[in-house]
Design a protein around this motif. Structure first.
Motif, PDB file in Angstrom:
ATOM      1  N   GLY A 196       1.014  -0.923  -0.142  1.00  0.00           N
ATOM      2  CA  GLY A 196       0.039  -0.044  -0.249  1.00  0.00           C
ATOM      3  C   GLY A 196       0.212   0.981  -0.198  1.00  0.00           C
ATOM      4  N   ALA A 197       1.987   1.590   0.751  1.00  0.00           N
ATOM      5  CA  ALA A 197       3.122   2.310   1.505  1.00  0.00           C
ATOM      6  C   ALA A 197       3.134   2.678  -0.739  1.00  0.00           C
ATOM      7  CB  ALA A 197       3.927   2.357   1.507  1.00  0.00           C
ATOM      8  N   ARG A 198       3.498   1.264  -1.443  1.00  0.00           N
ATOM      9  CA  ARG A 198       4.193   1.595  -1.930  1.00  0.00           C
ATOM     10  C   ARG A 198       3.150   2.216  -4.047  1.00  0.00           C
ATOM     11  NH1 ARG A 198       5.228  -4.576  -3.836  1.00  0.00           N
ATOM     12  NH2 ARG A 198       6.995  -4.157  -1.539  1.00  0.00           N
ATOM     13  N   GLN A 199       2.331   2.053  -3.499  1.00  0.00           N
ATOM     14  CA  GLN A 199       1.317   2.451  -4.372  1.00  0.00           C
ATOM     15  C   GLN A 199       0.601   3.981  -3.994  1.00  0.00           C
ATOM     16  OE1 GLN A 199      -1.772  -0.307  -4.198  1.00  0.00           O
ATOM     17  NE2 GLN A 199      -1.501  -2.277  -5.142  1.00  0.00           N
ATOM     18  N   TYR A 200       1.296   3.405  -2.711  1.00  0.00           N
ATOM     19  CA  TYR A 200       0.243   5.740  -2.534  1.00  0.00           C
ATOM     20  C   TYR A 200       1.743   6.581  -2.891  1.00  0.00           C
ATOM     21  CZ  TYR A 200       0.060   9.449   0.924  1.00  0.00           C
ATOM     22  OH  TYR A 200       0.076  10.600   1.765  1.00  0.00           O
ATOM     23  N   LEU A 201       3.257   5.652  -3.389  1.00  0.00           N
ATOM     24  CA  LEU A 201       4.336   6.710  -3.084  1.00  0.00           C
ATOM     25  C   LEU A 201       3.766   6.341  -5.026  1.00  0.00           C
ATOM     26  CD1 LEU A 201       6.729   5.472  -0.701  1.00  0.00           C
ATOM     27  CD2 LEU A 201       5.712   7.693  -0.875  1.00  0.00           C
ATOM     28  N   ALA A 202       3.904   5.701  -4.992  1.00  0.00           N
ATOM     29  CA  ALA A 202       3.776   5.587  -6.594  1.00  0.00           C
ATOM     30  C   ALA A 202       2.337   6.838  -7.357  1.00  0.00           C
ATOM     31  CB  ALA A 202       3.208   4.335  -7.016  1.00  0.00           C
ATOM     32  N   GLY A 203       1.749   7.341  -6.461  1.00  0.00           N
ATOM     33  CA  GLY A 203       0.850   8.109  -6.676  1.00  0.00           C
ATOM     34  C   GLY A 203      -0.702   7.180  -7.428  1.00  0.00           C
ATOM     35  N   LYS A 204      -0.376   6.281  -6.779  1.00  0.00           N
ATOM     36  CA  LYS A 204      -1.911   5.087  -6.783  1.00  0.00           C
ATOM     37  C   LYS A 204      -2.977   4.910  -6.683  1.00  0.00           C
ATOM     38  CE  LYS A 204       1.039   2.233 -10.005  1.00  0.00           C
ATOM     39  NZ  LYS A 204       1.199   0.886 -10.308  1.00  0.00           N
ATOM     40  N   VAL A 205      -2.687   5.550  -5.069  1.00  0.00           N
ATOM     41  CA  VAL A 205      -3.208   5.765  -4.293  1.00  0.00           C
ATOM     42  C   VAL A 205      -3.916   7.135  -2.929  1.00  0.00           C
ATOM     43  CG1 VAL A 205      -4.497   4.933  -1.885  1.00  0.00           C
ATOM     44  CG2 VAL A 205      -2.958   3.211  -2.560  1.00  0.00           C
ATOM     45  N   VAL A 206      -4.421   7.533  -3.059  1.00  0.00           N
ATOM     46  CA  VAL A 206      -4.902   8.916  -3.125  1.00  0.00           C
ATOM     47  C   VAL A 206      -5.516   9.496  -1.837  1.00  0.00           C
ATOM     48  CG1 VAL A 206      -5.613   9.693  -5.224  1.00  0.00           C
ATOM     49  CG2 VAL A 206      -7.590   8.855  -4.155  1.00  0.00           C
ATOM     50  N   LYS A 207      -5.309   8.312  -0.968  1.00  0.00           N
ATOM     51  CA  LYS A 207      -6.155   8.271   0.355  1.00  0.00           C
ATOM     52  C   LYS A 207      -5.388   7.576   1.396  1.00  0.00           C
ATOM     53  CE  LYS A 207     -10.664   5.962   0.323  1.00  0.00           C
ATOM     54  NZ  LYS A 207     -11.787   6.166   0.659  1.00  0.00           N
ATOM     55  N   ALA A 208      -5.615   7.651   3.209  1.00  0.00           N
ATOM     56  CA  ALA A 208      -5.170   6.474   3.825  1.00  0.00           C
ATOM     57  C   ALA A 208      -6.719   5.473   3.573  1.00  0.00           C
ATOM     58  CB  ALA A 208      -5.005   7.128   5.375  1.00  0.00           C
ATOM     59  N   PRO A 209      -5.597   4.202   4.022  1.00  0.00           N
ATOM     60  CA  PRO A 209      -6.117   2.995   4.318  1.00  0.00           C
ATOM     61  C   PRO A 209      -7.154   3.391   5.507  1.00  0.00           C
ATOM     62  CG  PRO A 209      -4.807   2.785   5.777  1.00  0.00           C
ATOM     63  CD  PRO A 209      -4.111   4.061   4.927  1.00  0.00           C
ATOM     64  N   PRO A 210      -9.187   3.275   5.272  1.00  0.00           N
ATOM     65  CA  PRO A 210     -10.224   2.845   6.521  1.00  0.00           C
ATOM     66  C   PRO A 210      -9.547   2.270   7.212  1.00  0.00           C
ATOM     67  CG  PRO A 210     -10.189   1.298   4.899  1.00  0.00           C
ATOM     68  CD  PRO A 210      -8.884   1.675   3.967  1.00  0.00           C
ATOM     69  N   ALA A 211      -9.836   3.305   8.810  1.00  0.00           N
ATOM     70  CA  ALA A 211      -9.780   2.740   9.681  1.00  0.00           C
ATOM     71  C   ALA A 211     -10.814   1.218  10.268  1.00  0.00           C
ATOM     72  CB  ALA A 211     -10.823   4.252  10.921  1.00  0.00           C
ATOM     73  N   PRO A 212     -10.157   0.433  11.077  1.00  0.00           N
ATOM     74  CA  PRO A 212     -10.771  -0.497  11.825  1.00  0.00           C
ATOM     75  C   PRO A 212     -11.915  -0.053  12.062  1.00  0.00           C
ATOM     76  CG  PRO A 212      -9.573  -0.320  12.914  1.00  0.00           C
ATOM     77  CD  PRO A 212      -9.162   0.874  12.129  1.00  0.00           C
ATOM     78  N   ALA A 213     -12.912  -1.132  11.318  1.00  0.00           N
ATOM     79  CA  ALA A 213     -14.521  -0.806  11.178  1.00  0.00           C
ATOM     80  C   ALA A 213     -15.037  -1.237  13.091  1.00  0.00           C
ATOM     81  CB  ALA A 213     -15.700  -2.191  11.170  1.00  0.00           C
ATOM     82  N   PRO A 214     -15.495  -0.677  13.688  1.00  0.00           N
ATOM     83  CA  PRO A 214     -16.046  -1.010  14.873  1.00  0.00           C
ATOM     84  C   PRO A 214     -16.366  -1.938  15.051  1.00  0.00           C
ATOM     85  CG  PRO A 214     -17.409   0.903  14.257  1.00  0.00           C
ATOM     86  CD  PRO A 214     -16.935   0.545  13.652  1.00  0.00           C
ATOM     87  N   VAL A 215     -16.337  -2.320  16.287  1.00  0.00           N
ATOM     88  CA  VAL A 215     -16.608  -3.513  17.015  1.00  0.00           C
ATOM     89  C   VAL A 215     -18.656  -3.662  17.170  1.00  0.00           C
ATOM     90  CG1 VAL A 215     -16.819  -5.388  19.089  1.00  0.00           C
ATOM     91  CG2 VAL A 215     -14.998  -4.335  18.711  1.00  0.00           C
ATOM     92  N   ALA A 216     -19.766  -4.534  15.940  1.00  0.00           N
ATOM     93  CA  ALA A 216     -20.844  -4.543  16.331  1.00  0.00           C
ATOM     94  C   ALA A 216     -21.379  -4.920  17.683  1.00  0.00           C
ATOM     95  CB  ALA A 216     -22.106  -5.490  15.034  1.00  0.00           C
ATOM     96  N   ALA A 217     -22.659  -4.053  17.798  1.00  0.00           N
ATOM     97  CA  ALA A 217     -23.308  -4.139  18.819  1.00  0.00           C
ATOM     98  C   ALA A 217     -24.040  -5.853  19.147  1.00  0.00           C
ATOM     99  CB  ALA A 217     -24.082  -3.565  19.586  1.00  0.00           C
ATOM    100  N   PRO A 218     -24.111  -5.950  20.454  1.00  0.00           N
ATOM    101  CA  PRO A 218     -25.224  -7.585  19.994  1.00  0.00           C
ATOM    102  C   PRO A 218     -26.663  -7.503  19.346  1.00  0.00           C
ATOM    103  CG  PRO A 218     -25.300  -6.847  22.289  1.00  0.00           C
ATOM    104  CD  PRO A 218     -24.281  -5.419  21.238  1.00  0.00           C
TER     105      PRO A 218
END
Length: 127
Positions: free
Chosen positions: A79-101
């Motif tokens: 992902g960092a390689r792609q980011y530096l090559a200009g193929k990624v324009v934003k940071a990776p998504p944050a982890p999903a919150p834990v679902a409530a029961p």
């Protein structure tokens, strides 16, 4: 031993730096820097006799960016390689919150659970 801050501040802004100086500045071990050289084509230090590496100012800046992406922003090497090559324009998504029961979970009968616990305790005492 010399303080890493004094090493980088004692050299001119555009001066070449050794792997030890860059390692101390970034807080990353030298073998990690060598690994990053193999993984990121844009990091090409000058190698002198005996294989001693000298990093240009632009190499150091690229290594700072790689360090930030991998160690602070959670990118993978790919992902960092792609980011530096200009193929990624934003940071990776944050982890999903834990679902409530699920709301359709039946209510727990605490009185019945306590009765079961007491029966188990008596059975263990008897054993």
């Amino acid at each position: 031993m010399t303080d890493p801050v004094s090493i980088s501040s004692s050299k001119a802004e555009g001066a070449m730096r050794t792997i030890g100086e860059v390692s101390a500045e970034l807080g990353v071990k030298p073998h990690i820097l060598r690994y990053w050289e193999a993984q990121f084509d844009m990091v090409k230090p000058l190698k002198r006799a005996g294989g001693r590496r000298y990093y240009r100012a632009e190499d150091v800046e690229t290594l700072r960016t790689i360090d930030r992406l991998l160690n602070k922003e959670g990118f993978t090497v790919r992902g960092a390689r792609q980011y530096l090559a200009g193929k990624v324009v934003k940071a990776p998504p944050a982890p999903a919150p834990v679902a409530a029961p699920a709301p359709d979970v039946p209510a727990i009968d605490l009185k019945a659970l306590r009765a079961i616990r007491d029966r188990l305790a008596k059975a263990l005492e008897a054993a």
